[in-house]
Structures are given as structure tokens and as C-alpha cells.
Design an enzyme around this catalytic site. Sequence first.
Site, PDB file in Angstrom:
ATOM      1  N   ASN A   9       0.863  -1.191   0.000  1.00  0.00           N
ATOM      2  CA  ASN A   9       0.000   0.000   0.000  1.00  0.00           C
ATOM      3  C   ASN A   9       0.894   1.235   0.000  1.00  0.00           C
ATOM      4  O   ASN A   9       1.486   1.577   1.022  1.00  0.00           O
ATOM      5  CB  ASN A   9      -0.901  -0.028   1.243  1.00  0.00           C
ATOM      6  CG  ASN A   9      -1.767   1.213   1.346  1.00  0.00           C
ATOM      7  OD1 ASN A   9      -1.894   1.978   0.384  1.00  0.00           O
ATOM      8  ND2 ASN A   9      -2.367   1.428   2.505  1.00  0.00           N
ATOM      9  N   TRP A  10       0.967   1.865  -1.149  1.00  0.00           N
ATOM     10  CA  TRP A  10       1.877   3.017  -1.277  1.00  0.00           C
ATOM     11  C   TRP A  10       1.361   4.260  -0.559  1.00  0.00           C
ATOM     12  O   TRP A  10       2.076   5.231  -0.414  1.00  0.00           O
ATOM     13  CB  TRP A  10       2.082   3.355  -2.752  1.00  0.00           C
ATOM     14  CG  TRP A  10       2.881   2.340  -3.507  1.00  0.00           C
ATOM     15  CD1 TRP A  10       3.601   1.296  -2.987  1.00  0.00           C
ATOM     16  CD2 TRP A  10       3.037   2.264  -4.923  1.00  0.00           C
ATOM     17  NE1 TRP A  10       4.199   0.587  -3.988  1.00  0.00           N
ATOM     18  CE2 TRP A  10       3.874   1.157  -5.191  1.00  0.00           C
ATOM     19  CE3 TRP A  10       2.553   3.017  -5.991  1.00  0.00           C
ATOM     20  CZ2 TRP A  10       4.238   0.800  -6.489  1.00  0.00           C
ATOM     21  CZ3 TRP A  10       2.912   2.665  -7.286  1.00  0.00           C
ATOM     22  CH2 TRP A  10       3.747   1.566  -7.526  1.00  0.00           C
ATOM     23  N   LYS A  11       0.101   4.258  -0.174  1.00  0.00           N
ATOM     24  CA  LYS A  11      -0.513   5.447   0.437  1.00  0.00           C
ATOM     25  C   LYS A  11      -0.300   6.648  -0.499  1.00  0.00           C
ATOM     26  O   LYS A  11      -0.295   6.469  -1.712  1.00  0.00           O
ATOM     27  CB  LYS A  11       0.028   5.655   1.848  1.00  0.00           C
ATOM     28  CG  LYS A  11      -0.091   4.364   2.685  1.00  0.00           C
ATOM     29  CD  LYS A  11       0.153   4.515   4.138  1.00  0.00           C
ATOM     30  CE  LYS A  11      -0.041   3.159   4.830  1.00  0.00           C
ATOM     31  NZ  LYS A  11       0.112   3.210   6.266  1.00  0.00           N
ATOM     32  N   GLU A  97      -6.447   4.769   8.270  1.00  0.00           N
ATOM     33  CA  GLU A  97      -6.254   6.193   7.952  1.00  0.00           C
ATOM     34  C   GLU A  97      -7.526   6.789   7.350  1.00  0.00           C
ATOM     35  O   GLU A  97      -7.849   7.953   7.584  1.00  0.00           O
ATOM     36  CB  GLU A  97      -5.039   6.350   7.016  1.00  0.00           C
ATOM     37  CG  GLU A  97      -3.742   6.086   7.763  1.00  0.00           C
ATOM     38  CD  GLU A  97      -2.623   5.489   6.924  1.00  0.00           C
ATOM     39  OE1 GLU A  97      -2.691   5.534   5.686  1.00  0.00           O
ATOM     40  OE2 GLU A  97      -1.671   4.962   7.531  1.00  0.00           O
ATOM     41  N   GLU A 167      -4.801  -4.809  11.031  1.00  0.00           N
ATOM     42  CA  GLU A 167      -3.728  -3.828  11.204  1.00  0.00           C
ATOM     43  C   GLU A 167      -3.903  -3.106  12.540  1.00  0.00           C
ATOM     44  O   GLU A 167      -4.741  -2.195  12.650  1.00  0.00           O
ATOM     45  CB  GLU A 167      -3.786  -2.786  10.095  1.00  0.00           C
ATOM     46  CG  GLU A 167      -3.576  -3.346   8.716  1.00  0.00           C
ATOM     47  CD  GLU A 167      -3.035  -2.285   7.772  1.00  0.00           C
ATOM     48  OE1 GLU A 167      -2.020  -2.559   7.138  1.00  0.00           O
ATOM     49  OE2 GLU A 167      -3.611  -1.188   7.695  1.00  0.00           O
ATOM     50  N   SER A 213       4.119  -2.224  10.045  1.00  0.00           N
ATOM     51  CA  SER A 213       5.586  -2.323  10.100  1.00  0.00           C
ATOM     52  C   SER A 213       6.113  -3.691   9.649  1.00  0.00           C
ATOM     53  O   SER A 213       7.112  -4.189  10.173  1.00  0.00           O
ATOM     54  CB  SER A 213       6.104  -1.965  11.499  1.00  0.00           C
ATOM     55  OG  SER A 213       5.769  -0.620  11.808  1.00  0.00           O
ATOM     56  N   GLY A 234       2.992  -1.033   4.111  1.00  0.00           N
ATOM     57  CA  GLY A 234       3.128   0.360   3.706  1.00  0.00           C
ATOM     58  C   GLY A 234       4.569   0.679   3.336  1.00  0.00           C
ATOM     59  O   GLY A 234       5.024   0.409   2.222  1.00  0.00           O
ATOM     60  N   GLY A 235       5.314   1.235   4.273  1.00  0.00           N
ATOM     61  CA  GLY A 235       6.665   1.754   4.018  1.00  0.00           C
ATOM     62  C   GLY A 235       7.577   0.801   3.267  1.00  0.00           C
ATOM     63  O   GLY A 235       8.262   1.206   2.319  1.00  0.00           O
TER      64      GLY A 235
HETATM   65  O1  LIG Z   1      -1.552  -0.359   4.651  1.00  0.00           O
HETATM   66  C1  LIG Z   1      -0.487  -0.566   5.228  1.00  0.00           C
HETATM   67  C2  LIG Z   1      -0.358  -0.351   6.643  1.00  0.00           C
HETATM   68  O2  LIG Z   1      -0.984   0.793   7.068  1.00  0.00           O
HETATM   69  C3  LIG Z   1       0.987  -0.601   7.234  1.00  0.00           C
HETATM   70  O3  LIG Z   1       1.890   0.460   6.999  1.00  0.00           O
HETATM   71  P1  LIG Z   1       3.421   0.259   7.426  1.00  0.00           P
HETATM   72  O4  LIG Z   1       3.876  -1.022   6.827  1.00  0.00           O
HETATM   73  O5  LIG Z   1       4.128   1.459   6.895  1.00  0.00           O
HETATM   74  O6  LIG Z   1       3.428   0.180   8.931  1.00  0.00           O
END
Ligand SMILES: O=C[C@H](O)COP(=O)(O)O
Length: 252
Positions: A9-11, A97, A167, A213, A234-235
Site C-alpha cells: 500500500n503506497w498510500k 487512515e 492492522e 511495520s 506500507g513503508g
Molecule cells: O496499509 C499498510 C499499513 O498501514 C501498514 O503500513 P506500514 O507497513 O508502513 O506500517
Amino acid sequence: MRKKVIAGNWKMNKVLKEAEQFVADTKDNIPSSDKVESVVCAPYPFLASLVDKAAGTDLKVAAQNMHYEDNGAFTGEVSPVMLKDLGVTYVVIGHSERRELFGENDDTVNKKVHAAFNHQLTPIVCVGETLEQRENNETMTLVENQVKQALAGLTDDQVKQTIVAYEPIWAIGTGKTATSEQANEVCTHIRNVVKEAFSADAAEAVRIQYGGSVKPANVDELLAQSDIDGALVGGASLEADSFLTLVEAGAK
Ligand SMILES: O=C[C@H](O)COP(=O)(O)O
């Protein structure tokens, strides 16, 4: 045996050139979709191009959100019809989010899940607790309610195709991962909730991801758990090498 799903998920990150470069750098090394489903959840403006660039490969493209109506006076929104038309195949629904910053709630999540199935999109439905809720021992009840409300009214067959992403909000983007035992405990609970609300077959088939994470260093241990069928990342999904390591872990 349930097939693992690794979704990056690139957000709200990257510009179009960077997104296209990511696909160019990964698409030929994505493991076969027989072994793992590999998905990138990209911002809306990149979707058409990424679907085109990933065509014929095992990399699938998801949206990070959508409206539940097919069309209408909803300025700034994107509908499931539009996503389907572009060739998008998955959609993230109810990310924490979106719930926290954009007023998503269990009712809109449920409407979006139905809308996804009405347009042959696979929903990745996010649930999870805040740190305060965990400390107050509310995790299991909260997650149970979120899952029941998100999936309300689906058929058994639809539940079998659904991906639930657990999550814990306190582990998102913080570097604090839930231990694999903590993560699995909640994922097992989710499976039991699905069994009670739907059927043993639906519970056996539904895929449950962990997110928060996840990175190359901890993905193997998380995926080795009995009820964790993948990761929503995500990151660590933003760089091609890191994403490839994660999907390879899912293919083992
Ligand atoms: O959609 C992905 C999640 O919100 C996890 O984000 P993260 O891997 O940066 O903690």
C-alpha cells in the site's frame, strides 16, 4: 491451503514516473500467481498506467479506496465502475487512515464491500485497534464488531473471496510490529468470528493479512503463523527490492 496475498500500500507517495519505474523494476520478477498474489495499491492517478504496464504479468493493481455508489454527484470521488473499467482487480476498504482522517465507518465500509463484489473487485477490508483500545483489553471485541459489520449481508462465497487485513493502528508506520503471536492471536479470532457468522468453509477460505511495520526482516516469521495469510505493507513496499523480497517470502 490458502494462497498468501502480499499487498503493497503506497498510500500518498510517488509520482507517476516513479510508480511506472517500480512496475518496470518488479514485473518480471514477481512470483507466479499460483504461489502468491502480489498486489500494489496505488494512488488513483497512476492506476490506468500501472494496469497497462503490468498487463500480462503476475503483478496486480489495487485502488486504496473507492465510493460505494456507481456514479452521481459525489465531487472528488471514484466509483467501483471506474476502477473495474480500468482493469483494477482489488480495492482496499476501511483502512484505519480512512477511518480516522476521512470519516469512514463500519456502515460505509460494509456498503463499499458490497459495491466491490457487485463489480468483481476483490476487497481488502482493514480492521484493527488503537493502542488505547489494546491497553483497555478491547481488541478482540472491537475487531469482532468491525469484521461482523464489514461483512454483513455477504454470501458465503463472497466471504471466501474476501481478504481481511488486521492492522493494529499502533503498529502502522511506527516501526512497532505486533509480535507474531499477538498478530496471529487476533487473526485466529477473526477466523473464528467468520466461522460463527458464516460457516466453517468460509472461515477456512477467507484470507487474513497482517499489516503494521511488516518488512523483509520480520515477514517470514509473521507468514509462518497459522492464521496469517499475507501482509498489507506500507513503508517497506515503496522500494522495488524490498517489495520483491516480501512477495518472495509469500511464495515460499
Ligand atoms: O496499509 C499498510 C499499513 O498501514 C501498514 O503500513 P506500514 O507497513 O508502513 O506500517
